[in-house]
Design a protein around this motif. Structure first.
Motif, short mmCIF file in Angstrom:
data_model
loop_
_atom_site.label_atom_id
_atom_site.label_comp_id
_atom_site.label_asym_id
_atom_site.label_seq_id
_atom_site.Cartn_x
_atom_site.Cartn_y
_atom_site.Cartn_z
N ALA A 1 0.83 -1.21 0.00
CA ALA A 1 0.00 0.00 0.00
C ALA A 1 0.86 1.26 0.00
O ALA A 1 0.56 2.23 -0.69
CB ALA A 1 -0.94 -0.03 1.21
N ARG A 2 1.93 1.21 0.79
CA ARG A 2 2.82 2.39 0.82
C ARG A 2 3.41 2.66 -0.56
O ARG A 2 3.44 3.79 -1.04
CB ARG A 2 3.94 2.14 1.85
N ASP A 3 3.87 1.60 -1.23
CA ASP A 3 4.51 1.76 -2.54
C ASP A 3 3.50 2.17 -3.61
O ASP A 3 3.83 2.95 -4.52
CB ASP A 3 5.22 0.47 -2.94
N VAL A 4 2.29 1.63 -3.53
CA VAL A 4 1.27 2.00 -4.53
C VAL A 4 0.85 3.45 -4.32
O VAL A 4 0.69 4.21 -5.28
CB VAL A 4 0.07 1.03 -4.46
N ARG A 5 0.69 3.85 -3.06
CA ARG A 5 0.32 5.25 -2.80
C ARG A 5 1.41 6.21 -3.25
O ARG A 5 1.14 7.30 -3.74
CB ARG A 5 0.00 5.46 -1.32
N ALA A 6 2.67 5.75 -3.10
CA ALA A 6 3.80 6.61 -3.51
C ALA A 6 4.05 6.54 -5.01
O ALA A 6 4.93 7.24 -5.53
CB ALA A 6 5.07 6.18 -2.76
N ARG A 7 3.30 5.67 -5.69
CA ARG A 7 3.42 5.46 -7.14
C ARG A 7 4.79 4.93 -7.55
O ARG A 7 5.23 5.13 -8.68
CB ARG A 7 3.08 6.75 -7.91
N THR A 8 5.47 4.29 -6.63
CA THR A 8 6.70 3.58 -7.01
C THR A 8 6.36 2.17 -7.48
O THR A 8 7.24 1.44 -7.96
CB THR A 8 7.68 3.51 -5.83
N LEU A 9 5.11 1.79 -7.33
CA LEU A 9 4.63 0.47 -7.75
C LEU A 9 3.20 0.67 -8.24
O LEU A 9 2.43 1.40 -7.62
CB LEU A 9 4.65 -0.47 -6.54
N SER A 10 2.86 0.04 -9.35
CA SER A 10 1.48 0.17 -9.82
C SER A 10 0.63 -0.95 -9.27
O SER A 10 1.11 -2.08 -9.05
CB SER A 10 1.42 0.15 -11.35
N ALA A 11 -0.64 -0.63 -9.03
CA ALA A 11 -1.57 -1.67 -8.58
C ALA A 11 -1.69 -2.76 -9.64
O ALA A 11 -1.84 -3.94 -9.33
CB ALA A 11 -2.93 -1.04 -8.28
N THR A 12 -1.62 -2.36 -10.89
CA THR A 12 -1.71 -3.33 -11.98
C THR A 12 -0.59 -4.36 -11.89
O THR A 12 -0.82 -5.57 -12.05
CB THR A 12 -1.65 -2.60 -13.33
N ALA A 13 0.61 -3.90 -11.58
CA ALA A 13 1.74 -4.82 -11.47
C ALA A 13 1.60 -5.72 -10.25
O ALA A 13 1.92 -6.93 -10.30
CB ALA A 13 3.05 -4.03 -11.39
N VAL A 14 1.11 -5.17 -9.16
CA VAL A 14 0.91 -5.97 -7.94
C VAL A 14 -0.11 -7.08 -8.19
O VAL A 14 0.10 -8.24 -7.84
CB VAL A 14 0.45 -5.08 -6.77
#
Lengths: 61, 461
Positions: free
Chosen positions: B13-26
């Motif tokens: 959640a931290r990484d998705v909120r920071a946009r360093t990781l996309s929800a699509t990739a997760v």
């Protein structure tokens, strides 16, 4: 509580009064479960409680 | 950044909120992990691929809220309604029902917090099970050794989280069905206070005793999910209208100031050496010196047993009349026996429940948190019918919950914490007074921070 097979089978025979069918091949397993459940129920029933103790789920209008 | 299937929900959640990781990739990584691992673990019964991909895409383009669980893949025991899926509740019979029209309340609340539903999970038929075996869908398998049980009835939920397919799953617990699989699969599990989390949109088992809650690989993830799901829901008549008591902020307080004791008597009889050793490890880590006993705990278990058999028989009475041959025989025979129990025994069990609650609340006048084994032993082998309990050979299926039943019987909040073992993990129950989930979570977090409680990655993964 000591329950013999014949007593339990008489209880199982009443299942038809509820529209339930217990074929002969299921009797042994139902009897075993009935013996365990009745034994535990009798242990709970043997515990003295005041007449004023309400059942846990109390309806709120 | 490449998604890690073993990452915590908090990290995702931290990484998705920071946009360093996309929800699509997760979500893609979770779906890949499910495809790779599920054939061996048999955790999932349904995967909602298109829904999950659409939800993740909405998160990434800002069309869905990136809340405290942003992008976190989760799955639910298949007694939770999922719009478009038939709520099978582990049964064959329910497969003839139409698909659910809408999501269960807790599914909706997790998605409102940003989580992404990826599927529904295997379970024991109608939740009447402690083993994780299912005659229709096959047994879910323990990720730490696939020859061993997951525990049940939320076996698929535990296998999915412990097997690295999702970081979070929802489960139900009537007599121990969150805490038993948490123990056998080495996970953190939260069974909240009875009436805390909404059961609306879940297929019932025993209305007097049914609870729902999360399984995860960390205390923080349990707390995140709990906070996202808490809150009154008039659609569940048992759900209480109480102010929110957020758990995440409480974790940092640790166990300071909490009075902790270990449960003796009933809760130490019959447990295998590994179960008692796990409790001792927690006792030592927390510096616990006090031992207390719950009065009539064995009778409380008996009363829970009676209420379960009879209420479940009432729930399924019409199905027993019309389609008895379509049940799992082990479930059917218990339900038929339950249908034959005289009514005075049922009412007496409910009256005893009130008496027992009053006695246990007195114990909590002097203590805040109690410790006890979660299961009497590590995971038995799949198909194992009996084990030795308190010196007697007993059937596995109804007895894995020997230590969980006297607690859920009166709705106490419990966190199951996992302790690693040489082969298989085992859990300890951290028990708090009603409505004090935060106390149990604080102690669980303390044990986790000390390295005592850990959800270990399976050696073969």
């Amino acid at each position: 509580m000591t329950l013999d097979d014949a007593e339990l089978d008489r209880m199982i025979a009443t299942a038809g009064l509820q529209g339930l069918s217990v074929p002969a091949e299921w009797h042994a397993a139902v009897r075993a479960n009935l013996r365990v459940t009745l034994t535990r129920a009798a242990e709970v029933a043997a515990f003295p409680l005041p007449d004023t103790t309400e059942p846990a789920p109390v309806f709120v209008a | 950044m490449t998604p890690d299937p073993w990452a915590s929900a908090a990290t995702i959640a931290r990484d998705v909120r920071a946009r360093t990781l996309s929800a699509t990739a997760v979500v893609a990584a979770a779906l890949h992990s499910i495809a790779a691992r599920n054939p061996a673990l048999n955790a999932f019964t349904d995967v909602v691929l298109a829904r999950a991909q659409a939800r993740a895409a909405a998160l990434d383009r800002g069309a869905a809220p990136r809340g405290p669980l942003a992008g976190v893949p989760f799955a639910v025991k298949n007694l939770f309604d999922v719009a478009g899926l038939v709520t099978r509740a582990g049964s064959r019979i329910n497969r003839d029902n139409p698909p659910a029209a809408r999501d269960a309340t807790l599914v909706a609340r997790l998605e409102q917090a940003g989580a992404v539903l990826v599927g529904a999970l295997n379970m024991g038929e109608y939740a009447y099970d402690f083993t994780g075996q299912n005659v229709h869908d096959g047994a879910s398998r323990n990720p730490h050794d696939r020859a061993h049980m997951t525990g049940g009835s939320s076996g698929g939920s535990a296998a999915a989280v412990a097997g690295g397919m999702v970081p979070l799953a929802l489960a139900s617990d009537t007599n121990g069905s969150i805490r038993v699989p948490a123990s056998l699969c080495g996970l953190f599990g939260l069974k909240p206070t009875f009436g805390r989390l909404s059961r609306a949109g879940t297929f019932p088992f025993v209305a007097s005793l049914d609870h729902v809650g999360p399984l995860a690989r960390s205390t923080e993830d349990l707390a995140l999910a709990y906070d996202a799901m808490a809150g009154h829901d008039p659609a569940d008549p048992a759900c209480q209208d109480r102010a929110a008591e957020p758990a995440v902020p409480a974790l940092a307080r640790g166990a300071a100031g909490l009075r902790i004791a270990v449960l003796g008597g009933y809760f130490q009889r019959g447990a295998a050496a590994e179960a008692l050793a796990a409790v001792t490890t927690c006792v030592d880590a927390l510096g616990v010196a006090a031992t207390v006993e719950l009065p009539e705990a064995a009778r409380a278990r008996g009363a829970a047993f009676v209420i379960t058999a009879t209420e479940a028989a009432a729930l399924h009475h019409d199905r027993l009349r019309r389609r008895a041959q379509d049940f799992d025989p082990d479930v059917r025979d218990r339900l038929l026996a339950g249908a034959l129990i005289p009514a005075p025994y049922v009412v007496q069990a409910q009256r005893f429940r009130r008496w027992y609650r009053e006695q246990v609340l007195r114990v909590f006048a002097d203590v805040d948190v109690l410790l006890a084994p979660a299961t009497p032993c590590v995971a038995p082998r799949i198909g194992q019918a009996t084990f030795v309990l308190d010196g007697a050979e007993m059937p596995v299926r109804p007895n894995l919950g020997v230590f969980t039943q006297p607690l859920s019987f009166i709705g106490l909040p419990v966190v199951a914490v996992p302790l690693p073992g040489p082969h298989l993990p085992i859990g300890v129950q951290v028990i708090a007074a009603p409505w004090r989930e935060t106390d149990a979570l604080r102690v669980a977090a303390t044990l986790e921070a000390a390295g005592v409680a850990q959800a270990m990655r399976p050696a073969n993964s």
